[in-house]
Design an enzyme around this catalytic site. Structure first.
Site, PDB file in Angstrom:
ATOM      1  CG  PHE A 147      -1.706  -1.062   1.461  1.00 21.37           C
ATOM      2  CD1 PHE A 147      -3.129  -1.012   0.616  1.00 21.37           C
ATOM      3  CD2 PHE A 147      -1.480  -2.357   2.051  1.00 21.37           C
ATOM      4  CE1 PHE A 147      -4.210  -1.957   1.002  1.00 21.37           C
ATOM      5  CE2 PHE A 147      -2.450  -3.250   2.017  1.00 21.37           C
ATOM      6  CZ  PHE A 147      -3.619  -3.180   1.466  1.00 21.37           C
ATOM      7  CG  ASP A 148       0.927   6.070  -1.521  1.00 18.68           C
ATOM      8  OD1 ASP A 148       1.926   6.138  -1.273  1.00 18.68           O
ATOM      9  OD2 ASP A 148       0.183   6.663  -1.777  1.00 18.68           O
ATOM     10  CE  LYS A 149       2.270   8.580   5.389  1.00 21.29           C
ATOM     11  NZ  LYS A 149       1.276   9.563   5.547  1.00 21.29           N
ATOM     12  CB  THR A 150      -0.463  10.205   1.350  1.00 19.62           C
ATOM     13  OG1 THR A 150       0.524  10.407   2.283  1.00 19.62           O
ATOM     14  CG2 THR A 150      -1.257  11.417   1.302  1.00 19.62           C
TER      15      THR A 150
ATOM     16  CG  PHE B 170      -4.055  -2.101  -2.832  1.00 15.09           C
ATOM     17  CD1 PHE B 170      -5.354  -2.137  -3.221  1.00 15.09           C
ATOM     18  CD2 PHE B 170      -3.320  -3.166  -2.563  1.00 15.09           C
ATOM     19  CE1 PHE B 170      -6.099  -3.202  -3.283  1.00 15.09           C
ATOM     20  CE2 PHE B 170      -4.108  -4.490  -2.503  1.00 15.09           C
ATOM     21  CZ  PHE B 170      -5.290  -4.681  -3.068  1.00 15.09           C
TER      22      PHE B 170
END
Length: 622
Positions: A323-326, A512
């Site tokens: 996953f990306d964070k922001t 994602f």
């Protein structure tokens, strides 16, 4: 002639259904006459042979001669011809009739699967109200240009992605995001095409054209869904071709042996024809595309647009979710998470004073404070912006400053601050150089992120976060969501290289992301999934699937429906093989004749299609 062909092409589905209905009546009449012995001269089964069987024979000939492709139609054609030679007209009609029913069921399943897509297409507005010099001019939605001012009245669909410049309203976003409660929108807020304005009239400025709107992006992606792209479909087609060869060989060998053993050519020929009837791999061929169509259709009803059958297969096989964070695990919007007073001033008063000073600022942190304030604003004087530091202003003769908190002012005596400050931006309120309190602002983690991670772990999927943010911010999100691992300060190339390294070790990564910086990772991952509601064009175009409404609850379901579809394909393939081999054994032994062999085998095809069709109603509860 061309007009007739064009008309036939448009009406082919309707005509096929009519032909099948007529054939059903004719077949029932033929069966009734055969039981009562009243068939004289003309058998009604010929109607079925012409309406349902002739297209199959012609299709088989075209496939072999023109495309050099051996398909199931070849076996069906041979079975039809053999049945006619044996004067088993009812058997020939039955084979053709049930094959057409199976074909219609397959198309019906595919049509049901596309309903979620067609709903998106229907949402696309055709007209727009262009606001020019105080007048309204109705134009085609695809004529809207960037910067055009459009009026959207209550009850109307928003024609293009835009920004509200006048008016406040509630927007029904359920069709695009799945939100059941209308969302309040005010000047400055963005609105999506295809959503519905529920209240008063608003003016919006077009920020995208109709062809580039979020709705059209979703439609284009949805239309790319093609079950025939899946690797397992191509494998099934290859296997089906081999089965055709095997069935022909089995029929010839069985017919020859039986004919010689009983010294009866017609008995051997009859058994051979029956073997052809029951060994046709139509159920095998139908098993995969119908399941994939139904799986993609089920996903689309849940706001998951899967690009192709091959993409669905890759998602099902993935064992790491990255996953990306922001914007993916977090909301992508700074918000006040905590207020700490360091004097006798109350938290509400501290925020009210800070918001009064920030009211004239466009900074993201200022907007977060404004959104958090619920107490109105003071009248301020002598507002000044301090480059790189913050703002100064006066309230009732007192001089205040809102700006960055100096690290040396947050000491041991304020231990409650320590730990939180590492993952948040600290904004201080000063009065005459004295720090009155601190406002903590950070990108808020989505409420369902931790639940989503737990569900993925239950599916034996490892969870990892890759982010360009600093180590402290990344660690905070990873701990709060219980991720298996994280990597901070990643450039786009770092994300791509991490994924390639994982896959070099035999892992299959589902990535994602939502931003332009995620596009390299999305393309290099085994499966790329874009968070579509706020995702960039580049991210969406790089993805194998899109989560339309950015709802993390949909992530575990994406894996569930993909895996369920794969398991249903395996089940259908095995079921079709069992039916085929059982029918062949019964046909060779003489228990099944041509008529009952056709019924036994083709009913199996219908069962396989129905099995796939049931995927449309799967809800993720195993």
């Amino acid at each position: 002639m061309s007009n007739i062909l064009e008309w036939y092409e448009k009406q082919s589905d309707r005509l096929r259904l009519i032909f099948v209905i007529i054939s059903g009546v004719a077949l029932a009449t033929s069966l009734t006459f055969s039981w009562t012995g009243k068939i004289a001269g003309f058998d009604p089964a010929w109607i079925v042979i012409v309406l349902c069987g002739l297209p199959i024979v012609l299709g088989a000939i075209v496939g072999v001669v023109k495309d050099h492709d051996i398909t199931a139609d070849v076996l069906v054609a041979l079975a039809l011809i053999g049945s006619l030679i044996l004067k088993e007209f009812f058997a020939a009609g039955e084979v053709a009739f049930i094959m057409q029913i199976g074909s219609i069921l397959e198309d019906f399943t595919s049509d049901r699967a596309k309903k979620g897509i067609s709903k998106l297409i229907k949402l696309s507005p055709k007209k727009a109200n262009l606001f020019v010099d105080g007048q309204i001019k109705i134009i085609e939605a695809d004529q809207v240009k960037l910067g055009d001012i459009l009026q959207v009245r209550a009850g109307e669909s928003i024609p293009v992605d835009g920004k509200i410049i006048e008016g406040s309203t509630s927007i029904d976003q359920s069709a695009m995001t799945g939100e059941s409660i209308p969302v309040e929108k005010n000047p400055g807020d963005l609105v999506m095409s295809g959503t519905i304005n529920q209240n008063g009239s608003i003016l919006i400025e077009a920020v995208k054209t109709a062809g580039d709107s979020s709705l059209q992006r979703m439609i284009m992606l949805a239309e790319a869904a093609d079950a025939q792209k899946a690797k397992i479909v191509r494998k099934a087609n290859v296997w089906a071709a081999w089965l055709v060869v095997i069935s022909l060989t089995t029929a010839i060998v069985a017919g020859t042996i039986i004919g010689k053993t009983h010294n009866d050519f017609w008995l051997g020929f009859t058994r051979a024809v029956t073997v052809l009837v029951v060994f046709c791999p139509c159920a095998f061929v139908l098993a995969t595309p119908t399941a994939i169509s139904a799986g993609i259709g089920n996903a689309s009803k849940h706001g998951l647009l899967i690009q192709s059958g091959e993409a669905l297969e890759r998602i099902a096989s993935s064992n790491i979710a990255v996953f990306d964070k922001t914007g993916t695990l977090t909301k992508g919007k700074p918000a006040v998470v905590k207020v700490q007073t360091l004097s006798d001033i109350s938290e509400d008063e501290l925020v009210k004073i800070a918001a009064s000073g920030e009211a004239l600022s466009n900074h993201l942190l200022a907007k977060a404070i404004m959104d958090y304030n619920k107490s109105g604003l003071y009248e301020i004087k002598n507002h000044k912006t301090l480059a790189g530091s913050g703002i100064e202003f006066e309230i009732d003769g007192k001089k205040y400053m809102v700006g960055k908190v100096e690290e040396n002012l947050v000491g041991a005596e304020n231990a409650v601050v320590t730990g939180t400050k590492e993952s948040a931006s600290l904004v201080g309120l000063y009065c005459e150089s004295k720090l009155l309190g601190i406002i903590f602002i950070q990108d808020v983690i989505k409420e369902n992120a931790r639940k989503m991670v737990a569900q993925l772990k239950a599916l034996n999927i490892r969870t990892v976060m890759l982010t360009g943010d600093n180590e402290n911010s990344a660690r905070y999100v990873a701990v709060q969501t219980d991720l298996d691992g994280f990597k901070a300060s990643c450039s786009p190339e770092d994300k791509m290289n991490y994924i390639k390294n994982q896959e070099a070790q035999g892992c299959k990564v589902a990535m994602f992301g939502d931003g332009v910086n995620d596009s390299l990772a999305l393309r290099s991952a085994f499966a790329g999934i874009a968070m579509g509601g706020i995702g960039s064009d580049v991210a969406i175009e790089s993805a194998d699937a899109v989560i339309v409404h950015d709802n993390l609850d949909a992530v575990p379901y994406l894996f569930k429906i993909s895996r369920k579809t794969q398991s249903r394909i395996t089940f259908n393939l095995c079921l079709s093989m069992v039916i085929n081999f059982a029918a062949v054994a019964l046909a060779i032994s003489g228990i099944l004749n041509a008529v009952w062999g056709a019924l036994f085998h083709n009913c199996g095809s219908v069962i396989v299609v129905i099995s796939a069709f049931l995927l449309l109603f799967y809800k993720g509860r195993d």
